[in-house]
Design a protein around this motif. Structure first.
Motif, short mmCIF file in Angstrom:
data_model
loop_
_atom_site.label_atom_id
_atom_site.label_comp_id
_atom_site.label_asym_id
_atom_site.label_seq_id
_atom_site.Cartn_x
_atom_site.Cartn_y
_atom_site.Cartn_z
N ASP A 182 -0.86 6.48 2.22
CA ASP A 182 -2.22 6.71 2.70
C ASP A 182 -2.94 5.40 3.07
O ASP A 182 -4.06 5.44 3.59
CB ASP A 182 -3.05 7.43 1.62
N GLY A 183 -2.30 4.28 2.77
CA GLY A 183 -2.92 3.00 3.09
C GLY A 183 -3.85 2.50 2.01
O GLY A 183 -4.79 1.75 2.28
N ILE A 184 -3.59 2.88 0.76
CA ILE A 184 -4.46 2.48 -0.35
C ILE A 184 -3.66 1.93 -1.53
O ILE A 184 -2.47 2.20 -1.67
CB ILE A 184 -5.35 3.64 -0.84
N VAL A 185 -4.37 1.16 -2.37
CA VAL A 185 -3.82 0.70 -3.65
C VAL A 185 -3.92 1.84 -4.66
O VAL A 185 -2.98 2.15 -5.40
CB VAL A 185 -4.61 -0.53 -4.16
N ILE A 186 -5.10 2.42 -4.69
CA ILE A 186 -5.41 3.55 -5.56
C ILE A 186 -6.65 4.17 -4.95
O ILE A 186 -7.47 3.47 -4.36
CB ILE A 186 -5.68 3.09 -7.02
N LEU A 226 0.84 -1.20 0.00
CA LEU A 226 0.00 0.00 0.00
C LEU A 226 0.87 1.25 0.00
O LEU A 226 2.03 1.21 0.42
CB LEU A 226 -0.91 -0.02 1.23
#
Lengths: 125, 125, 125, 125, 125, 125
Positions: free
Chosen positions: D46-50, D43
């Motif tokens: 921000d803790g996201i993939v997209i 990740l």
């Protein structure tokens, strides 16, 4: 990598052997909603992995050999626990036999036994 | 390769830090419909990847530690954005701890945050 | 008019009597995904039709008396075709008995026998 | 490995060339419910993939170039059978062009043509 | 009150007349997942509303007269906007003609044009 | 009778007052997948109940006033349990205000709080 999936279903009775199965050791049944996924590295000249109609017919024919039966009495399945996992393999193997060698190179079969549980078996073709 | 999946859900509140999240920086919430998939090369002597009842119980116990909570106040999650991706990993890691080493060799956890968006985390077991 | 619906499932074996049923005259089985809908003209003081947890528990208890069984052997169902329609009524009537008179005034039970067929029975409470 | 999926749809007309397609050689149409899955090993900060909103916008823009059209008349698709498999690749390739190089490293696009058939194309990013 | 529902689908091309339709005035298409619901006050002697197999066959035959076609060229539909609502009525009326008078007393047909929109038409039988 | 349904969603935080709610008395949250159904005796001159695009926009605008919020802090909802049933009514009433008097004569709003529970509110327009 491409894949195509077709969906059908079967409705069977069976029972399981083994304490792990709890009440499912009794004769009961299941509707299995069955997804068969055909994989292929590149499309053929028509732009397809496999003809969806032909894939659906092949799956329907395989399920026709299992549906509306008590699997405990089926010779080909005798002495086995016909769990969702085992049946996914049975359907995949029969589907692999029913289709000619050319075309898709992989197959995955998923059996949904309810809205909250399903199992998959994957194999090469 | 075989797999078995069980489905359950949790209902949580949280907020995100970072401009990328727009209005989701406000305190809001989500129902996560959670699918836990257990993978295994070969079936055990009972013909299963993992007992579906036991898998469902393990998932329910893990989700029981998160549901009906404001995740912004959970000590174990402090200082992290509890995005769908992060929570998929949290659930998978807690599920891996809750299950004994023997049996399945892989685990995937999918969290559906709505009918139009979901995230998955996969790891070995 | 308000309503609340909860979903659960059962897995049973059975067979049907009558030529109209074709191959379903053989012993087979089904997973029924069961939706129980409670109707009420106005909400109670808590702002609900019925507590969802209590409704879910009541449905689970009723289905617990049917699941993992061969319905052909169940005394309460002897001599009847346990079609999807008949079972929807059986579940609805048992659910009506299990719940106190106060609260919801109508009940509908839907049994999904596959992804392409389901049946509903509606009655007052 | 992480992934995030967003869902949208398009409604198109087209016809196929080749006997294998049977009645689908006639001008007909389809609603494609489209799932775009973005994969990433780890990740971001921000803790996201997209960002799901950005992924959804990108998918919507790509589908906006195809929906409410007769694909037989689209210059970019001339001379090809716009099968579900081919369109999965078209959507994936256009989506790959629309997104900057950084971030997800893999993409899978699934087009559901009905409740019983769908196709997927996977590629690196 | 009882009901039984069967599901099938069709894939058609068409265009609409009227500014309200915006880009759908262009030739485009749709997959309609079609649910036909048969209603009846009491079950027949077999314990059914209508034989599910027979209901499914009747629906399949009606959809067979519409699928894989450009509805703009169909004589029976000339000069009409074949909206989801209109097609729900067309399917229901043709289904009503195809079934004998005895049995179900009501019919509802739902056409799902995508995962986020559908329409229903209800009529007596 | 005709109807048209459009689907959208919202993601909110809230808590409930009353022992019946058990752990849901804590601050938690939900994704509500929202279906708005518009009913009408006869179609208009364009062959529709209501323009699907306009219905979808109206629903999206109403949900935009609720999503990504903690409903415990919303002035218009103060002092009420924002149960699934109550929110179905709130959405329906706001939707009724947002649409002109002409056209559909009935409205039903269903909020799905998970894959196993949902609530509906119906009213005239």
């Amino acid at each position: 990598m491409f894949s195509v999936t077709v969906r059908d279903h079967m409705m069977i009775a069976h029972s399981f052997h083994g304490e792990v199965f709890g009440p499912a050791q009794r004769l009961h049944g299941a509707t299995y909603v069955v997804d068969a996924t055909f994989r292929r590295e590149a499309l053929d000249a028509d732009g397809i992995v496999i003809d969806i109609g032909r894939a659906a017919d092949a799956l329907h024919a395989v399920l026709g050999g299992l549906t509306y039966r008590n699997l405990d009495d089926e010779p080909g399945l005798a002495g086995r626990n016909t769990t969702t996992e085992v049946l996914a393999q049975v359907v995949a193997d029969r589907l692999a036999e029913a289709l000619p060698a050319a075309g898709p190179t992989g197959l995955a079969v998923t059996l949904h036994e309810s809205h909250v549980a399903w199992a998959t078996y994957e194999r090469p073709l």
